[in-house]
Every structure is written in structure tokens, then in C-alpha cells.
Design an enzyme around this catalytic site. Structure first.
Site, PDB file in Angstrom:
ATOM      1  N   GLY A  81       0.738  -1.090  -0.177  1.00 13.91           N
ATOM      2  CA  GLY A  81       0.107   0.633   0.303  1.00 13.91           C
ATOM      3  C   GLY A  81       1.053   1.463   0.113  1.00 13.91           C
ATOM      4  O   GLY A  81       2.074   1.101  -0.154  1.00 13.91           O
ATOM      5  N   ALA A  82       0.334   2.842   0.401  1.00 12.69           N
ATOM      6  CA  ALA A  82       1.417   3.983   0.296  1.00 12.69           C
ATOM      7  C   ALA A  82       0.138   4.912   0.923  1.00 12.69           C
ATOM      8  O   ALA A  82      -1.116   4.765   1.050  1.00 12.69           O
ATOM      9  CB  ALA A  82       1.125   4.630  -0.838  1.00 12.69           C
ATOM     10  N   GLU A 102      10.646  -2.092   3.483  1.00 17.57           N
ATOM     11  CA  GLU A 102       8.993  -2.236   2.299  1.00 17.57           C
ATOM     12  C   GLU A 102      10.084  -1.759   0.598  1.00 17.57           C
ATOM     13  O   GLU A 102      10.100  -1.989   0.212  1.00 17.57           O
ATOM     14  CB  GLU A 102       8.240  -0.471   2.574  1.00 17.57           C
ATOM     15  CG  GLU A 102       7.548  -1.372   3.479  1.00 17.57           C
ATOM     16  CD  GLU A 102       6.122  -0.937   4.018  1.00 17.57           C
ATOM     17  OE1 GLU A 102       5.258  -0.907   4.552  1.00 17.57           O
ATOM     18  OE2 GLU A 102       6.529   0.930   4.169  1.00 17.57           O
TER      19      GLU A 102
HETATM   20  C1  5RP Z   1       3.484   0.992   6.012  1.00 16.32           C
HETATM   21  C2  5RP Z   1       2.611   1.639   4.852  1.00 16.32           C
HETATM   22  C3  5RP Z   1       1.345   1.632   4.527  1.00 16.32           C
HETATM   23  O1  5RP Z   1       1.708   0.805   3.139  1.00 16.32           O
HETATM   24  C4  5RP Z   1       1.198   2.446   4.397  1.00 16.32           C
HETATM   25  O2  5RP Z   1       0.880   3.064   6.031  1.00 16.32           O
HETATM   26  C5  5RP Z   1      -0.453   2.762   4.383  1.00 16.32           C
HETATM   27  O3  5RP Z   1      -1.196   2.176   4.919  1.00 16.32           O
HETATM   28  P1  5RP Z   1      -2.570   1.670   4.745  1.00 16.32           P
HETATM   29  O4  5RP Z   1      -2.865   0.012   3.423  1.00 16.32           O
HETATM   30  O5  5RP Z   1      -3.362   0.955   6.092  1.00 16.32           O
HETATM   31  O6  5RP Z   1      -3.607   2.704   4.191  1.00 16.32           O
HETATM   32  O7  5RP Z   1       3.622   2.331   4.117  1.00 16.32           O
HETATM   33  O8  5RP Z   1       4.925   1.158   6.428  1.00 16.32           O
END
Ligand code: 5RP
Length: 223
Positions: A81-82, A102
Site C-alpha cells: 500500500g501507500a 518495504e
Molecule cells: C506501512 C505503509 C503502508 O503501506 C501505508 O501506511 C498505507 O497503509 P494502509 O494500507 O493501512 O492505508 O507504508 O509502513
């Protein structure tokens, strides 16, 4: 209840996973939906390299083998994700604190597919505070250097990373050149890495919308 956009993006990623492949798996709530869906779909992968202890535990709980990256070699596909994505598929990541692992796995993978809900798409990165993982003894020094670069660092209280380091969440960066800023922050002694994924952004972005639709965005030059 799972956010419909996250659910839609996670389900769309399943179509990209090959049987008998080795997969890199990121961290966060969207990835958690993906892991659960992968297990439910019965896709038989050889195993996965996890970007966090939490992800490793979730994979294992579904009976999916978790491998050490040193033994896995280059991975075909990384799914994560991001927190933000810009139109060039450059990202801010690290809201969950797993940014360093990551970035390692993204860099060790031939293809990086990023799965997000529509709220993560931005024109210019930087509204989301940029996470920076720092060796604990360098915290104050790095914070001063980040102020010199134009942002306001905030210590993430009580949040040790899986690597035993701390996180500074940096507010107010004007990110007009993400590649240059990523390199400049990483050049500060004591910084392990920062959450800009610009030198190596995503190859494909799957955006889940509130109505369940998914839009697909390919990075320029990605095959
Ligand atoms: C974790 C990340 C996640 O990909 C990012 O925070 C997105 O999280 P979510 O899918 O809960 O919205 O970089 O370090």
C-alpha cells in the site's frame, strides 16, 4: 468493516499473482485485506517475503511460508500500500513504520504493484507527513538537519520500528523534486531511510474507489 476502496484494490491485485511464485508482501490495512483474500482464493504461492513482523505473522497464520530475503533472491512481484501517490506513481510510505524493509523489498523486486484507496491519490506529495527512520542516538541531530531542509520533524512517541529504530514524521516539506529530496534526506548520517519512494516508485497503481470500481495506472516506462 473494511473500507470499500481498500477492499477493491486488494482484490484487483489477486489477478497479478501467479501460482508457484515468490511474492514480496508489504504492510498495512490494505495489504492485510490482500493477504486474507490471497489465502481465501486458494492461490498456491511458493512463499512470501514480509516487510514487517506483523505481515509475517498474518501470512503464517494463513499457512503461507515466510522466507528470508537473503534466501529468496530477486522477487518477481512486490505488493504494498501507500500513504500518498502522485501521478508519476512516486509514493510516500511508512505510516505503519515499515518503510525500510518495504523499500528493500520493493528494490529487490522486478515489479512493484501498489494498492490504495482513492483518498491516497494526490497531485503533489507532502500533505501526509514524511516518515524518516533514524538510528536512536542520531534523533536530535537528524531533526536539526531536517529543519534545515525546510520541514518540521515530530518524534513518533513509543513507535520503535522492527529494526529497533525511531521514526520522525516530517511536516511541511515542499516536495517539488521527490527524487532529490529522497536522496538529500538519506544522505544525513543517522538516517536509515525515508518514506519517499521516488527513485524506485510503483510500476502499477491499483486505485480502489468507494463504489468498488478499480482504476489502473501504469508508470511511464514500465512494461
Ligand atoms: C506501512 C505503509 C503502508 O503501506 C501505508 O501506511 C498505507 O497503509 P494502509 O494500507 O493501512 O492505508 O507504508 O509502513
Amino acid at each position: 468493516m473494511v473500507h470499500p476502496g481498500k477492499q477493491a484494490a486488494a482484490m484487483a491485485a489477486l489477478d497479478h499473482v501467479q501460482n508457484d511464485s515468490l511474492l514480496g508482501v508489504g504492510t498495512g490495512s490494505t495489504v492485510n485485506v490482500f493477504i486474507d483474500a490471497l489465502a481465501a482464493a486458494g492461490t498456491r504461492i511458493k512463499g512470501a517475503v514480509a516487510s514487517s513482523v506483523a505481515t509475517a505473522e498474518r501470512l503464517t497464520s494463513h499457512g503461507i511460508d515466510v522466507l528470508d530475503l537473503n534466501l529468496a533472491g530477486q522477487l518477481e512481484l512486490y505488493i504494498d500500500g501507500a500513504d500518498e501517490s502522485d501521478p508519476q506513481l512516486r509514493l510516500i510510505k511508512g505510516g505503519g513504520g515499515a518503510l525500510t524493509r518495504e523499500k528493500i523489498i520493493a528494490s529487490a523486486s522486478r515489479e512493484f504493484i501498489c494498492i490504495v484507496d482513492q483518498s491516497k491519490q494526490v497531485e503533489v506529495l507532502g500533505e501526509f507527513p514524511l516518515p524518516v527512520e533514524v538510528i536512536p542516538m542520531a534523533r536530535s541531530f537528524v531533526a536539526r538537519e531536517i529543519v534545515r531542509l525546510g520541514a518540521d520533524p515530530e518524534y513518533r512517541e513509543g513507535a520503535a520500528t522492527d529494526n529497533g529504530n525511531i521514526i520522525l514524521d516530517c511536516h511541511g516539506f515542499s516536495i517539488t523534486d521527490p527524487v532529490a529530496l529522497e536522496a538529500a534526506i538519506n544522505a544525513i548520517p543517522g538516517v536509515v531511510t525515508n518514506g519517499l519512494f521516488a527513485a524506485r516508485g510503483a510500476d502499477l497503481l491499483l486505485v480502489g474507489h468507494d463504489n468498488g470500481d478499480v482504476t489502473t495506472h501504469q508508470a511511464a516506462g514500465a512494461d
